[in-house]
Design an enzyme around this catalytic site. Structure first.
Site, PDB file in Angstrom:
ATOM      1  N   GLU A 158       0.859  -1.226  -0.105  1.00 53.01           N
ATOM      2  CA  GLU A 158       0.039   0.094   0.083  1.00 53.01           C
ATOM      3  C   GLU A 158       0.842   1.247   0.118  1.00 53.01           C
ATOM      4  OE1 GLU A 158      -3.349  -0.653  -0.271  1.00 53.01           O
ATOM      5  OE2 GLU A 158      -2.499  -2.836  -0.305  1.00 53.01           O
ATOM      6  N   LYS A 164      -2.436 -14.206  18.447  1.00 52.64           N
ATOM      7  CA  LYS A 164      -3.062 -13.908  16.987  1.00 52.64           C
ATOM      8  C   LYS A 164      -4.532 -13.844  16.776  1.00 52.64           C
ATOM      9  CE  LYS A 164       1.452 -15.745  15.166  1.00 52.64           C
ATOM     10  NZ  LYS A 164       2.153 -16.489  14.802  1.00 52.64           N
ATOM     11  N   HIS A 216      -4.806   9.562  -2.299  1.00 47.91           N
ATOM     12  CA  HIS A 216      -4.661   8.226  -3.012  1.00 47.91           C
ATOM     13  C   HIS A 216      -4.407   8.352  -4.408  1.00 47.91           C
ATOM     14  CE1 HIS A 216      -5.618   4.982  -0.110  1.00 47.91           C
ATOM     15  NE2 HIS A 216      -5.638   6.041   0.705  1.00 47.91           N
ATOM     16  N   ASP A 266       6.870 -11.673  13.131  1.00 54.20           N
ATOM     17  CA  ASP A 266       5.894 -12.405  12.987  1.00 54.20           C
ATOM     18  C   ASP A 266       4.727 -11.693  12.657  1.00 54.20           C
ATOM     19  OD1 ASP A 266       3.829 -14.342  12.514  1.00 54.20           O
ATOM     20  OD2 ASP A 266       4.227 -15.716  14.152  1.00 54.20           O
TER      21      ASP A 266
END
Lengths: 346, 346, 346, 346
Positions: free
Chosen positions: B38, B169, B340, B245
């Protein structure tokens, strides 16, 4: 000066599989690329993939729904005014689609949900976005809609182009309830004998562990619409390898694993209501991404959206492979650690 | 055959900054590497970084706590037996530390939390893990402890090496309440004039948007311990660039943004209670990771844990830069989309 | 003028049982009073009570923990100052207990948890409160402590006597994780034959329904630490009949039902981590309440806290009776509605 | 034998007010009955009521939506079959309404939401229920619908008449997002001078406390769609006094308080998306309940549903009175405790 040099972070990647997939989108076996720093993930998913190949229908992956959302925030004088505006807006979706059409060929407004809080009006605009995951497409569409709404409803004023009721990359309940991204259910029926031979476990043990760990353990931890062992690991690796916005693993990983003993065999299902994946858009122009998508059969000439749907069910099947394998390992005291150690030493 | 070839996913990376950081860990300005698909993230974080350089103390990043957890699951005959075993176990932490010591030089058992559900006993074992994020270290320690516990308490039987009360997670509440990873608060005080000049906004507008979008919007979406615009984006990019991670962005992104007008200026804070980062361990051997960590000053000779602490506060400051910049942009209708579009066309 | 006349709302009440209870607090059979507008609740709990009388150990009710909390909110200049104050405060619990002792004979400060958010410091003060549920006792203690803290730490200023991290009468995760009120596990082992004869069901059907409805259904609904059919109903009726602050059913009803087939029989457990009950305090002076508490054996001469503990385990056993009965009914299509209709016509 | 004698629990009740109410349902001042063991509640709500009388429009209470839900659980062979059945069912709502019509004159099926998890199909059936809160009406309607569905779709089998996706009396997110009961927003604009004179506070102090306590504090506690000081207290007392099923305070209390300074005055709003109240049905036959409802003007000849709507907005306004008063009190160190002590001694 180093600080602004463009470079890349080469995350280790490996192809795993093939995985056998059936269901309402595809019927085929495919290998999948997984990019991760956690090398034990590869053999773990690989074991699940081998099991899928040995099951009659492989992994049945059913696409239930797809949509992408952006919530805008508008303000009225008070709740009564917000309600009147809302009631009018809800009758004008056709006009709104015409506005959306000016922003994109592919965006289709399919539903609007709302929340009124005091004088605030949150509109959750929901779209089809073709083969794109659709973040930018819906932001652009929302941008057009917000301008139109402010013109049409002078009693409303601008709050935010995104009011967090979308809800993008956050641990919320709204996405699972109203839908965001692809909603895929992946299921498999594993003969008892295969459980023993390939997974070193029994259906009863997996069912028991799933209840106590995934359902009860997560619940006690204050989990939100989440009951799984490690969806996030597979999602991250799959998303990185296929050029997805991997920050969407936040909502993507909010899913539920089910396990049941059926006639002595193991029924195992992974529910992934928020797979936000696309085959076009940010990240997709990169060579290795294009290459990977092509190998996955997701750059074919199909009707808009069909390539992304295929990618979503492959992703869900991959998640199931890894989830099954880890749960099976955890039914055996010590196996998990041994596996980790072997891999690291190997 | 392609399917098993080892390769890598080269995620685009750029250095952004420098970011000015103070607080209880470091006092320095550093540039940060961000790996992401991104691309608008880079200028967005960059704008926040420039603001930090213009503020007197920059970003004050305070390390509040650090620990890594693994929850094991044991079973008794009934709740009464589970309770008796628990009461005994809680008195024997010194013995347990001796067992932990056999599994690792660095792991230190610092606390134990628990849940009893029916006959199930979940023990949340909490450790210091030096400079490692500690996933494997605590799993290994838990593996040793579970063997010892099963020997010492024959009335207990094995449930799982991980009972999901850790919680790794997943979108849960337990990590924010009990701690997992580094808990860092990043704060900045931005003069009103700087808000106008660099962020094209006012303190009042940012405060208002933060309440309506981050606090109210996320709450209405059914959010769980989460009130921010896009922590997940910065975390993912920082984690990938530093060999973490990155699946830990799931809990990492559950944080809270605060904004207040103070004497006409903007007080802005990002609370990140679950930064799971390390400077050694999986992912850290890779050349580009080593290089990035070295440039961040996180591979120095320091006491165990100090490099990882430094990495955590740099990470938190980076998150603040991106959060500030996006919120400021969203106070201006149209700016977000323009930014953007410019980036994508550029 | 009517508007200020004192009167009462006579909620219909009935005694149900007896219920057979064992465990670490009592070993006895007692009937229980239930005040409710929902008349089907009486026969429903009554059926569960009869089952308990026919099981060898009846309902095993284990008290796991007890504490009452109040969270105060203090403010510092920034997170670093909040942390320094916190670190000092945590070393002075003995002094703080002396302050608490001035506010009440019974209040004992047993633990302090905290959250730092930006410059805010939330302290969750946890107390033993004897036989009182303790709302007022801990507010009073917190009031004394907050004055003392503001004296001792001039760098801190007053935020609120209650910062909602307590958390009183709200759907949160903190109470289940850190404890608030009595934490009781109620378990029963029901022979298969009894399931058939008295509950018109099988262990397998109850287990299956519990997984699909209580665990999965609630999870999909975005539930928070909750997996039960209707704890709230029994709690409300029991609380009203025994003079409790029934608004505490909000957190009280956040509990988990477990069911397992064990050697062909049904293991069934209700986990109630937040039973906020007392035998002295607000509501207890009323004649009918005194009478009910006396009949329950909860106004005896015992060491402080023992009467309230007894009340808590009786409450938990009552919840189990009603939960068991409704789940059994829902395993049979149509039974639930028939039962309702019969009761209303009768 | 005492154990089965029918009796009643006379909960102390007092009329408080009058409260001045405007909005889309009524424009009037009414006193309200509150039944509670917590006597400080009466003067607290009373103070808020007096403030409402002194504000130009009093409390503006806007009814946003109303519906009552029951979720049934059906099972298919696998997710694909569940999806096909669902797609067909969603096209047959008119036929389903005909089935519903056989169960009740008042029940109107207005929407269906769903969740597919593995092979499970949860249908959340949503109804208008006239003046009844509707628990029994929708259970009865669901009972008829489930029989019809099992006939029409032999590929589906019975799971449960209630699959907990409703979600009744549980802390979940679904009710706030999809609606259950009456959704009412209550707002008031309080002149600064009135804040000082009657509430001993300033708009700024209330706004600040609301952010730090209700929004941030509850969030840190792991709250779910909840940010208020004590809605549960007012709801319990109002529900008991008007014959409601008070166990519904569980979801009823999941609401959000907003506060803003507007032109120097205080804007204060309470959002109550899940008020489950009725003027007919269980509990309503009792003499004192009838009397109270009549005095509230909720037993008039009106179109079906209008009496219950009136009751809901009165309830919401009552909640606002108590919430405002407590928050104001907590802005002043010591006032809360003093008020409690005075009341108990008086």
């Amino acid at each position: 000066m180093k600080a602004h040099k463009i470079a890349s972070a080469p995350v280790p990647m490996r192809w795993v599989g093939p995985v056998k997939i059936s269901g309402n989108i595809m019927e085929e076996s495919v290998s999948v690329p997984l990019a991760t720093y956690e090398s034990p993930l590869w053999p773990s998913v690989g074991r699940g993939a081998r099991v899928s190949m040995l099951c009659e229908q492989g992994i049945r992956a059913t696409l239930i729904d797809e949509r992408m959302s952006r919530s805008i925030l508008l303000e009225a004088a008070h709740a009564g005014d917000a309600l009147l505006a809302l009631q009018s807006i809800l009758t004008r979706q056709q006009e709104m689609q015409a506005v959306v059409g000016q922003s994109s060929r592919f965006a289709k407004l399919i539903d609007i949900h709302h929340q009124i809080a005091g004088n605030l009006l949150f509109l959750r605009l929901e779209f089809r976005t073709g083969d794109a995951s659709g973040h930018n497409m819906v932001t652009n569409a929302a941008d057009h809609l917000i301008r139109w709404l402010l013109q049409q409803y002078p009693q409303l004023s601008y709050g935010s182009i995104s009011g967090n009721y979308c809800s993008d990359k956050k641990a919320t309940a709204v996405n699972g309830i109203l839908g965001r991204g692809k909603n895929v259910v992946a299921e498999i029926l594993i003969p008892r004998e295969l459980c023993a031979r390939r997974l070193k476990t029994t259906p009863e043990k997996v069912v028991d562990l799933n209840i106590k760990k995934n359902l009860l353990g997560t619940l006690l931890a204050g989990g939100l619409r989440s009951a799984n062992a490690h969806y996030a690991n597979m999602l991250l690796a799959f998303y990185l390898a296929t050029g997805q916005d991997a920050a969407n693993i936040v909502e993507g990983s909010q899913g539920v694993t089910q396990a049941e003993v059926r006639d002595g065999d193991l029924y195992f299902a992974c529910n992934l209501p928020n797979l936000i994946v696309g085959t076009v858009g940010n990240g997709k122009g990169l060579d290795f991404v294009e290459d990977n998508l092509r190998q996955l059969g997701c750059r074919e000439e199909r009707e808009p959206g069909a390539n992304a749907q295929r990618l979503a069910v492959i992703c869900a099947a991959t998640v199931l492979c890894g989830e099954l394998s880890l749960l099976a390992a955890q039914t055996n005291p010590g196996e998990l650690m041994q596996a980790h150690l072997q891999l690291e030493r190997g």
